[in-house]
Design an enzyme around this catalytic site. Structure first.
Site, PDB file in Angstrom:
ATOM      1  N   SER A   6       0.816  -1.215   0.000  1.00 19.00           N
ATOM      2  CA  SER A   6       0.000   0.000   0.000  1.00 19.00           C
ATOM      3  C   SER A   6       0.851   1.267   0.000  1.00 19.00           C
ATOM      4  O   SER A   6       0.332   2.367  -0.141  1.00 19.00           O
ATOM      5  CB  SER A   6      -1.032   0.007   1.123  1.00 19.00           C
ATOM      6  N   GLY A  64       3.518   0.036   7.742  1.00 17.85           N
ATOM      7  CA  GLY A  64       4.365   1.212   7.543  1.00 17.85           C
ATOM      8  C   GLY A  64       4.590   1.659   6.102  1.00 17.85           C
ATOM      9  O   GLY A  64       5.480   2.454   5.835  1.00 17.85           O
ATOM     10  N   LYS A 119     -12.805   4.317   2.481  1.00 12.79           N
ATOM     11  CA  LYS A 119     -13.109   2.951   2.017  1.00 12.79           C
ATOM     12  C   LYS A 119     -14.567   2.898   1.595  1.00 12.79           C
ATOM     13  O   LYS A 119     -15.443   3.424   2.291  1.00 12.79           O
ATOM     14  CB  LYS A 119     -12.863   1.933   3.139  1.00 12.79           C
TER      15      LYS A 119
HETATM   16  C1  LIG Z   1      -4.944  -0.714   5.588  1.00 12.69           C
HETATM   17  S1  LIG Z   1      -3.994  -0.867   7.022  1.00 12.69           S
HETATM   18  C2  LIG Z   1      -2.842   0.437   6.840  1.00 12.69           C
HETATM   19  C3  LIG Z   1      -1.716   0.097   5.955  1.00 12.69           C
HETATM   20  C4  LIG Z   1      -0.660   1.172   5.983  1.00 12.69           C
HETATM   21  N1  LIG Z   1      -1.129   2.434   5.421  1.00 12.69           N
HETATM   22  C5  LIG Z   1       0.562   0.762   5.211  1.00 12.69           C
HETATM   23  O1  LIG Z   1       0.842   1.372   4.185  1.00 12.69           O
HETATM   24  O2  LIG Z   1       1.265  -0.168   5.632  1.00 12.69           O
HETATM   25  C6  LIG Z   1      -5.067  -0.223   8.223  1.00 12.69           C
HETATM   26  C7  LIG Z   1      -4.435  -0.124   9.607  1.00 12.69           C
HETATM   27  O3  LIG Z   1      -5.306   0.668  10.395  1.00 12.69           O
HETATM   28  C8  LIG Z   1      -5.205   0.212  11.733  1.00 12.69           C
HETATM   29  N2  LIG Z   1      -6.370   0.717  12.465  1.00 12.69           N
HETATM   30  C9  LIG Z   1      -7.666   0.427  12.276  1.00 12.69           C
HETATM   31  N3  LIG Z   1      -8.432   1.089  13.169  1.00 12.69           N
HETATM   32  C10 LIG Z   1      -7.570   1.813  13.917  1.00 12.69           C
HETATM   33  C11 LIG Z   1      -7.736   2.717  15.005  1.00 12.69           C
HETATM   34  N4  LIG Z   1      -8.941   3.005  15.481  1.00 12.69           N
HETATM   35  N5  LIG Z   1      -6.636   3.293  15.516  1.00 12.69           N
HETATM   36  C12 LIG Z   1      -5.396   3.019  15.044  1.00 12.69           C
HETATM   37  N6  LIG Z   1      -5.201   2.174  14.016  1.00 12.69           N
HETATM   38  C13 LIG Z   1      -6.259   1.577  13.478  1.00 12.69           C
HETATM   39  C14 LIG Z   1      -5.111  -1.280  11.609  1.00 12.69           C
HETATM   40  O4  LIG Z   1      -4.480  -1.825  12.748  1.00 12.69           O
HETATM   41  C15 LIG Z   1      -4.281  -1.445  10.335  1.00 12.69           C
HETATM   42  O5  LIG Z   1      -2.907  -1.634  10.660  1.00 12.69           O
END
Ligand SMILES: C[S@@+](CC[C@H](N)C(=O)[O-])C[C@H]1O[C@@H](n2cnc3c(N)ncnc32)[C@H](O)[C@@H]1O
Length: 362
Positions: A194, A229, A313
């Protein structure tokens, strides 16, 4: 010429149709969108000749969310003879040249839709580009430069090997990428795929000439939903220091840079660390669009960040309506507090069931 062809991700044709119909109507141009599900494109047919050209000039391409490219096209040329597809195409351009200023165009792109079936045509498109380009050059119509910011770019959009739309886009109002798709290479040291979403977002929303000024080592960023990350990687690569907010684990390679602080907290409750002025907020949390836009609104209204890139999303059916509702509500809120801002949203190539939004406070 009364048609516009708009390219999109397969499955998003209805969103493009809704979007182009709304934008055209706002300009007093009426017509209808022909949608073939999962075809990767939409044809918008204007009721009056010449109106498609007007739309291609007057609808700012950057204001379209779901369309990857916007071109004015002829009627579909069908049953092109395999021994000579070029003559009917040149004839079509001859006709076009009687209707608009048509000399010294930039380049020709022989394209197809971004679907698995259409992709089989890509090899043919590449091969066909060479003879078509030289035929157009012979007519004195082509300069062969694809990165000009003015003039026309020519497009031949093949939907079958014997059927294509012939047309053009305005180089100052189109996607500068072949098929509307920026080609990005996955950086092997990035923690997740991503990462390409944020890289494409930066390429799309920030002029390259300004990138070093707008993203640099003097700045602090917050990444909500940061793990593992991929987005943080893009910011660190540009020198920023990043507060990475997520209960999950960040890639060790990012810790090793010394340019991140991992904050294992809830992204909806996190606030910028005291006495730190955050410039950038990025957010890729999987949540309802309305919750994400409310959160972004809170950050901007509190002055906690100046620029933001976030994903919405869209697993629901009425994606266009949902996007309009959330973005309008956010824009109204910022306006009502007297904030001046630039907002742009795009369904990026690396986005799937989601769009990416960019806001800069002026
Ligand atoms: C799609 S992934 C992100 C990927 C990231 N942008 C990357 O490039 O690696 C979504 C992330 O949002 C986190 N997440 C979901 N709800 C959250 C919250 N309320 N607070 C913090 N993190 C959250 C999840 O743990 C997950 O790691």
């Amino acid at each position: 010429m009364n048609k516009l062809a708009l390219y999109c991700r397969s499955g998003f044709e209805k969103e493009v149709a809704a979007e182009i119909t709304e934008k055209a109507t706002a300009l007093g141009v009426f017509g209808f969108a022909r949608v073939i599900d999962n075809s990767g494109y939409v044809i918008f047919e204007c009721y009056q000749t010449g109106e498609a050209d007007r739309l291609a000039r007057e609808i700012p391409f950057d204001s379209l969310i779901f369309a990857r490219q916007m071109i004015v096209v002829s009627d579909l040329l069908e049953e092109l003879p395999p021994v000579d597809r070029i003559t009917p195409i040149i004839q079509q351009y001859q006709l076009i040249s009687t209707q608009i200023k048509f000399n010294r165009n930039n380049d020709i792109w022989v394209e197809t839709a971004d679907t698995n079936e259409a992709k089989e045509l890509l090899g043919f498109c590449r091969k066909f580009t060479v003879p078509l380009r030289s035929a157009l050059k012979k007519q004195g119509w082509l300069m062969g430069e694809s990165h000009q910011k003015s003039g026309l770019n020519l497009h031949c959009f093949f939907i079958k090997s014997n059927a294509c739309y012939v047309g053009y886009s305005y180089s100052d109002n189109h996607s500068p990428h072949f098929m509307g798709i920026p080609r990005l290479k996955f950086p092997i040291d990035a923690p997740s795929r991503s990462t390409l979403k944020l890289e494409e977002a930066i390429l799309t929303f920030i002029p390259q000439t300004e990138e070093a000024k707008r993203l640099n080592e003097t700045m602090l960023a917050v990444d909500l939903g940061a793990c593992p990350g991929g987005w943080t990687y893009q910011l660190v690569k540009r020198g920023l220091f990043v507060y990475a907010v997520d209960h999950g684990k960040m890639a060790a390679s990012l810790h090793d840079t010394g340019r991140i602080e991992h904050c294992p907290e809830d992204g909806f409750k996190f606030q910028p660390p005291k006495r730190k002025q955050i410039h950038w907020l990025v957010c890729d949390m999987v949540e309802k669009p309305s919750r994400i836009t409310a959160l972004i609104g809170k950050w901007l209204l509190n002055g906690w960040c100046r620029e933001t890139i976030f994903n919405l999303k869209l697993p629901m059916k009425k994606r266009y309506a949902e996007v309009q509702l959330c973005l309008q509500k956010l824009a109204d809120e910022l306006h009502s507090h007297g904030l001046k801002f630039h907002l742009q949203a795009k369904h990026l190539y690396h986005d799937r069931e989601e769009i990416t939004v960019y806001i800069q406070i002026k």
